[in-house]
Design a protein around this motif. Structure first.
Motif, PDB file in Angstrom:
ATOM      1  N   LEU A 202      32.779  40.837  26.964  1.00 34.16           N
ATOM      2  CA  LEU A 202      32.438  42.174  27.434  1.00 34.16           C
ATOM      3  C   LEU A 202      33.674  42.900  27.955  1.00 34.16           C
ATOM      4  O   LEU A 202      33.843  44.103  27.731  1.00 34.16           O
ATOM      5  CB  LEU A 202      31.375  42.083  28.530  1.00 34.16           C
ATOM      6  N   LEU A 203      34.568  42.172  28.651  1.00 30.57           N
ATOM      7  CA  LEU A 203      35.775  42.797  29.167  1.00 30.57           C
ATOM      8  C   LEU A 203      36.651  43.327  28.023  1.00 30.57           C
ATOM      9  O   LEU A 203      37.214  44.421  28.111  1.00 30.57           O
ATOM     10  CB  LEU A 203      36.568  41.793  30.011  1.00 30.57           C
ATOM     11  N   GLU A 204      36.741  42.559  26.923  1.00 29.60           N
ATOM     12  CA  GLU A 204      37.544  42.998  25.785  1.00 29.60           C
ATOM     13  C   GLU A 204      37.002  44.276  25.182  1.00 29.60           C
ATOM     14  O   GLU A 204      37.757  45.221  24.898  1.00 29.60           O
ATOM     15  CB  GLU A 204      37.593  41.899  24.721  1.00 29.60           C
ATOM     16  N   SER A 205      35.703  44.335  24.969  1.00 33.83           N
ATOM     17  CA  SER A 205      35.120  45.538  24.379  1.00 33.83           C
ATOM     18  C   SER A 205      35.208  46.725  25.338  1.00 33.83           C
ATOM     19  O   SER A 205      35.385  47.868  24.914  1.00 33.83           O
ATOM     20  CB  SER A 205      33.665  45.285  23.979  1.00 33.83           C
ATOM     21  N   LEU A 207      37.622  47.250  27.575  1.00 34.72           N
ATOM     22  CA  LEU A 207      39.004  47.708  27.653  1.00 34.72           C
ATOM     23  C   LEU A 207      39.470  48.396  26.374  1.00 34.72           C
ATOM     24  O   LEU A 207      40.101  49.463  26.418  1.00 34.72           O
ATOM     25  CB  LEU A 207      39.939  46.527  27.964  1.00 34.72           C
ATOM     26  N   PHE A 208      39.159  47.789  25.231  1.00 33.53           N
ATOM     27  CA  PHE A 208      39.750  48.261  23.977  1.00 33.53           C
ATOM     28  C   PHE A 208      38.782  49.033  23.086  1.00 33.53           C
ATOM     29  O   PHE A 208      39.214  49.650  22.103  1.00 33.53           O
ATOM     30  CB  PHE A 208      40.322  47.065  23.201  1.00 33.53           C
ATOM     31  N   GLY A 209      37.483  49.003  23.398  1.00 30.77           N
ATOM     32  CA  GLY A 209      36.509  49.715  22.588  1.00 30.77           C
ATOM     33  C   GLY A 209      36.167  48.967  21.309  1.00 30.77           C
ATOM     34  O   GLY A 209      36.734  47.904  21.022  1.00 30.77           O
ATOM     35  N   PHE A 210      35.255  49.519  20.518  1.00 30.48           N
ATOM     36  CA  PHE A 210      34.854  48.848  19.268  1.00 30.48           C
ATOM     37  C   PHE A 210      34.331  49.880  18.275  1.00 30.48           C
ATOM     38  O   PHE A 210      33.928  50.985  18.644  1.00 30.48           O
ATOM     39  CB  PHE A 210      33.795  47.777  19.541  1.00 30.48           C
ATOM     40  N   GLU A 211      34.358  49.464  17.023  1.00 32.78           N
ATOM     41  CA  GLU A 211      33.824  50.285  15.942  1.00 32.78           C
ATOM     42  C   GLU A 211      32.370  49.913  15.679  1.00 32.78           C
ATOM     43  O   GLU A 211      31.929  48.808  16.001  1.00 32.78           O
ATOM     44  CB  GLU A 211      34.645  50.085  14.659  1.00 32.78           C
ATOM     45  N   LYS A 212      31.648  50.826  15.078  1.00 35.90           N
ATOM     46  CA  LYS A 212      30.264  50.562  14.718  1.00 35.90           C
ATOM     47  C   LYS A 212      30.193  49.360  13.781  1.00 35.90           C
ATOM     48  O   LYS A 212      30.947  49.272  12.808  1.00 35.90           O
ATOM     49  CB  LYS A 212      29.669  51.795  14.044  1.00 35.90           C
ATOM     50  N   GLY A 213      29.317  48.400  14.088  1.00 33.36           N
ATOM     51  CA  GLY A 213      29.150  47.219  13.265  1.00 33.36           C
ATOM     52  C   GLY A 213      30.165  46.124  13.531  1.00 33.36           C
ATOM     53  O   GLY A 213      30.193  45.115  12.816  1.00 33.36           O
ATOM     54  N   PHE A 226      40.932  52.059  28.029  1.00 30.54           N
ATOM     55  CA  PHE A 226      42.289  52.536  27.813  1.00 30.54           C
ATOM     56  C   PHE A 226      42.271  53.962  27.273  1.00 30.54           C
ATOM     57  O   PHE A 226      43.073  54.807  27.684  1.00 30.54           O
ATOM     58  CB  PHE A 226      43.037  51.612  26.838  1.00 30.54           C
ATOM     59  N   GLU A 227      41.364  54.230  26.345  1.00 30.68           N
ATOM     60  CA  GLU A 227      41.268  55.574  25.790  1.00 30.68           C
ATOM     61  C   GLU A 227      40.614  56.536  26.773  1.00 30.68           C
ATOM     62  O   GLU A 227      40.998  57.709  26.857  1.00 30.68           O
ATOM     63  CB  GLU A 227      40.490  55.539  24.484  1.00 30.68           C
ATOM     64  N   GLU A 228      39.638  56.045  27.534  1.00 31.08           N
ATOM     65  CA  GLU A 228      38.979  56.890  28.537  1.00 31.08           C
ATOM     66  C   GLU A 228      39.970  57.357  29.600  1.00 31.08           C
ATOM     67  O   GLU A 228      39.830  58.434  30.167  1.00 31.08           O
ATOM     68  CB  GLU A 228      37.825  56.134  29.204  1.00 31.08           C
ATOM     69  N   ALA A 229      40.970  56.506  29.885  1.00 29.91           N
ATOM     70  CA  ALA A 229      41.965  56.834  30.910  1.00 29.91           C
ATOM     71  C   ALA A 229      43.143  57.617  30.349  1.00 29.91           C
ATOM     72  O   ALA A 229      44.148  57.796  31.051  1.00 29.91           O
ATOM     73  CB  ALA A 229      42.471  55.552  31.580  1.00 29.91           C
ATOM     74  N   GLY A 230      43.053  58.075  29.123  1.00 30.07           N
ATOM     75  CA  GLY A 230      44.149  58.791  28.480  1.00 30.07           C
ATOM     76  C   GLY A 230      44.648  59.952  29.323  1.00 30.07           C
ATOM     77  O   GLY A 230      43.858  60.784  29.789  1.00 30.07           O
ATOM     78  N   LEU A 254      50.840  47.352  26.422  1.00 25.53           N
ATOM     79  CA  LEU A 254      51.869  47.824  27.346  1.00 25.53           C
ATOM     80  C   LEU A 254      53.213  48.003  26.642  1.00 25.53           C
ATOM     81  O   LEU A 254      53.981  48.915  26.963  1.00 25.53           O
ATOM     82  CB  LEU A 254      52.014  46.845  28.514  1.00 25.53           C
ATOM     83  N   GLN A 255      53.500  47.140  25.679  1.00 18.90           N
ATOM     84  CA  GLN A 255      54.779  47.213  24.979  1.00 18.90           C
ATOM     85  C   GLN A 255      54.791  48.304  23.915  1.00 18.90           C
ATOM     86  O   GLN A 255      55.765  49.051  23.789  1.00 18.90           O
ATOM     87  CB  GLN A 255      55.098  45.861  24.329  1.00 18.90           C
ATOM     88  N   GLU A 256      53.710  48.375  23.140  1.00 17.38           N
ATOM     89  CA  GLU A 256      53.680  49.272  21.977  1.00 17.38           C
ATOM     90  C   GLU A 256      53.026  50.620  22.256  1.00 17.38           C
ATOM     91  O   GLU A 256      53.166  51.554  21.460  1.00 17.38           O
ATOM     92  CB  GLU A 256      52.931  48.595  20.814  1.00 17.38           C
ATOM     93  N   ARG A 257      52.278  50.702  23.361  1.00 24.79           N
ATOM     94  CA  ARG A 257      51.523  51.914  23.669  1.00 24.79           C
ATOM     95  C   ARG A 257      50.548  52.269  22.543  1.00 24.79           C
ATOM     96  O   ARG A 257      50.276  53.444  22.262  1.00 24.79           O
ATOM     97  CB  ARG A 257      52.466  53.099  23.927  1.00 24.79           C
ATOM     98  N   ARG A 258      50.013  51.233  21.902  1.00 22.05           N
ATOM     99  CA  ARG A 258      49.030  51.395  20.847  1.00 22.05           C
ATOM    100  C   ARG A 258      47.998  50.292  20.995  1.00 22.05           C
ATOM    101  O   ARG A 258      48.308  49.201  21.505  1.00 22.05           O
ATOM    102  CB  ARG A 258      49.674  51.331  19.455  1.00 22.05           C
ATOM    103  N   LEU A 259      46.766  50.556  20.558  1.00 14.49           N
ATOM    104  CA  LEU A 259      45.729  49.527  20.613  1.00 14.49           C
ATOM    105  C   LEU A 259      44.871  49.580  19.365  1.00 14.49           C
ATOM    106  O   LEU A 259      44.866  50.574  18.627  1.00 14.49           O
ATOM    107  CB  LEU A 259      44.870  49.681  21.876  1.00 14.49           C
ATOM    108  N   ARG A 260      44.140  48.493  19.150  1.00 13.16           N
ATOM    109  CA  ARG A 260      43.215  48.409  18.021  1.00 13.16           C
ATOM    110  C   ARG A 260      41.838  48.082  18.571  1.00 13.16           C
ATOM    111  O   ARG A 260      41.646  47.073  19.252  1.00 13.16           O
ATOM    112  CB  ARG A 260      43.657  47.347  17.035  1.00 13.16           C
ATOM    113  N   ARG A 261      40.875  48.939  18.286  1.00 13.64           N
ATOM    114  CA  ARG A 261      39.504  48.670  18.701  1.00 13.64           C
ATOM    115  C   ARG A 261      38.966  47.437  17.982  1.00 13.64           C
ATOM    116  O   ARG A 261      39.439  47.089  16.889  1.00 13.64           O
ATOM    117  CB  ARG A 261      38.602  49.863  18.389  1.00 13.64           C
TER     118      ARG A 261
END
Length: 483
Positions: A202-205, A207-213, A226-230, A254-261
């Motif tokens: 639950l913490l992973e989803s 923090l990073f969000g998820f795609e449908k399915g 992370f995106e909500e705090a943009g 933190l290093q790349e300033r990018r994430l993958r849902r």
């Protein structure tokens, strides 16, 4: 730093005795000192001559040091200013730093500390600080909290990660919110999550969000925190509880300033500042392999350590009164001062829950008190048990069956803590006064009033040791007599 005759200090102090003493101390250290008594005279002096530095009291009879700083900024005077104060809040510290102050020094102080502060700071302009806004909740009068207040003003403008350490209840989230308030991201969101309160999946989803399915039950796409705090700040509380797999993902963000849902094939950029907090020793956990060492160093770029309440007892009376005023307003009750006996009990308590415990305790007292002072009986049962020392009794304080002389006991109690504080700090009266929430002069006055150090009780004075005085028919008192 060698002093020359060109180093001129403008001293702004409205108390004549202190103004004279400080003038002598500054001149004895090699400064050329011009002393004035208030805001009006300070403006006139600065308009007529150039100074290398200004030393000003925060509160003046005709204004304040903050007003002087504001006027100096309007006049484009870049003279370094050191503010003297007996009470520094985050608001006043940030405002003063923003207006040109280079430091705060808390009264009472040693002359050598003041001289060292001036010598160390006059050579450079003060740090840039954020604009002042609403009053913060980080209350304290001691040197430790003064430094933390000043550090918040500096850290808030450095747009990088911050690690807040300290025991639970010391105010880490308060500091995080203050950094957000005074930062360039103040208009962005402040999003907080407790990393130890959610299971790993639950913490992973979250923090990073998820795609449908992406998994069973993921019926729609969801943005993560992370995106909500943009554009703002993401506060990761209890970061030491984050599972190792998520530590890897956090490090990459933190290093790349990018994430993958979760369930996504592409990465998306994130613009967020991370503030992490922990009550664990992350360095020790990293060395033991329980926390990623590379993540620790990535988080620990800027660190603020919050002290436990028991190590800053000089702030206890101020904090207690602060919370009492807040809850009296909240509950619609008249002001309620702390009874001296209650303050003595609080000073003897270890406060394992720190400031949060004191806050809850004061709310309880206000809720239960119909009016008048906060007395000992409003505290939870057992809180009044003092630490057991050699030969001391461990029973909670109470009124003996035969009664006792309250006035005489309170005098002895005051003397006991005056002596205890002095012994705890190695005989330095200034530090002893700070531990008891009073200045050096107040401490010295009470010490003399009670007959000096040799006259103070070395053991805790129990109420039973002070038999009551007999009251005569005319309402006066006379010493009690044995039958």
């Amino acid at each position: 730093m060698s002093l020359t005759s060109t180093q001129r200090i403008l001293l702004v102090e409205d108390e004549p005795g202190l103004r004279e003493v400080l003038t002598l101390a500054l001149e004895g250290a090699g400064f050329r000192c011009e002393a004035v008594a208030g805001l009006k005279d300070a403006r006139q002096a600065l308009g007529e001559a150039a100074f290398d530095g200004v030393l000003s009291d925060l509160k003046l009879k005709d204004g304040s040091g903050i007003e002087l700083l504001g006027w100096m900024k309007e006049q484009a005077l870049e003279t370094p200013v050191v503010i003297m104060t007996a009470y520094a809040t985050t608001e006043t510290t940030v405002e003063a730093l923003n207006l040109g102050a280079v430091d705060f020094i808390t009264k009472p102080f040693r002359h050598e500390d003041l001289i060292a502060t001036l010598q160390g700071l006059l050579a450079a302009a003060g740090p840039e600080a954020p604009p002042p806004q609403d009053l913060g909740e980080l209350v304290g009068v001691g040197p430790v909290m003064r430094k933390i207040n000043a550090l918040i003003g500096k850290v808030s403008r450095a747009d990088t990660t911050v690690l807040l350490t300290g025991e639970s209840g010391t105010g880490k989230e308060v500091v995080a919110r203050l950094i957000h308030r005074y930062s360039d991201r103040a208009r962005g969101p402040f999003v907080a999550v407790n990393c130890g309160a959610l299971p790993e999946a639950l913490l992973e989803s979250e923090l990073f969000g998820f795609e449908k399915g992406a998994f069973t039950g993921a019926s729609a796409t969801k943005r993560g925190l992370f995106e909500e705090a943009g554009g703002g700040i993401l506060f990761l509380d209890e970061i030491g509880e984050m599972p190792p797999a998520l530590q890897v993902k956090l490090l990459r963000v933190l290093q790349e300033r990018r994430l993958r849902r979760l369930g996504a094939t592409d990465e998306r950029p994130v613009d967020v500042r991370v503030i992490a907090a922990t009550n664990r020793d992350l360095r020790a956990r990293a060395e033991a392999g329980a926390f990623r060492e590379d993540l620790y160093y990535r988080l620990n770029i800027l660190q603020i350590e919050m002290p436990p309440l028991r190590e800053r007892l000089e702030d206890l009376p101020v904090l207690a009164e602060h919370f009492l005023r807040r809850f009296c307003r909240k509950l619609g009750k008249p002001p309620m001062p702390l009874h001296p006996e209650t303050m003595a009990v609080l000073a003897a308590h270890r406060f394992p829950g720190n400031v949060r415990e004191l806050e809850n305790l004061m709310e309880r007292c206000v809720a239960l008190n119909p009016g008048g002072p906060i007395t000992r009986d409003l505290l939870p049962e057992g809180l009044g048990a003092l630490p057991v020392e050699a030969g001391e009794r461990s029973a909670p304080l109470g009124i003996p069956p035969e009664g006792f002389d309250l006035e005489a006991w309170l005098t002895a109690l005051k003397g006991y803590f005056l002596r205890r504080a002095l012994e705890d700090v190695g005989g330095v009266k200034t530090k002893a006064g700070r531990r008891l929430g009073m200045g050096f002069r107040a401490y010295r006055y009470w010490l003399a009033e009670l007959g000096g150090l040799d006259a103070l009780p070395g053991a805790f004075p129990w109420p039973a040791e002070f038999p009551p005085q007999a009251v005569d028919e005319g309402g006066g008192t006379e010493p009690s007599r044995d039958p």
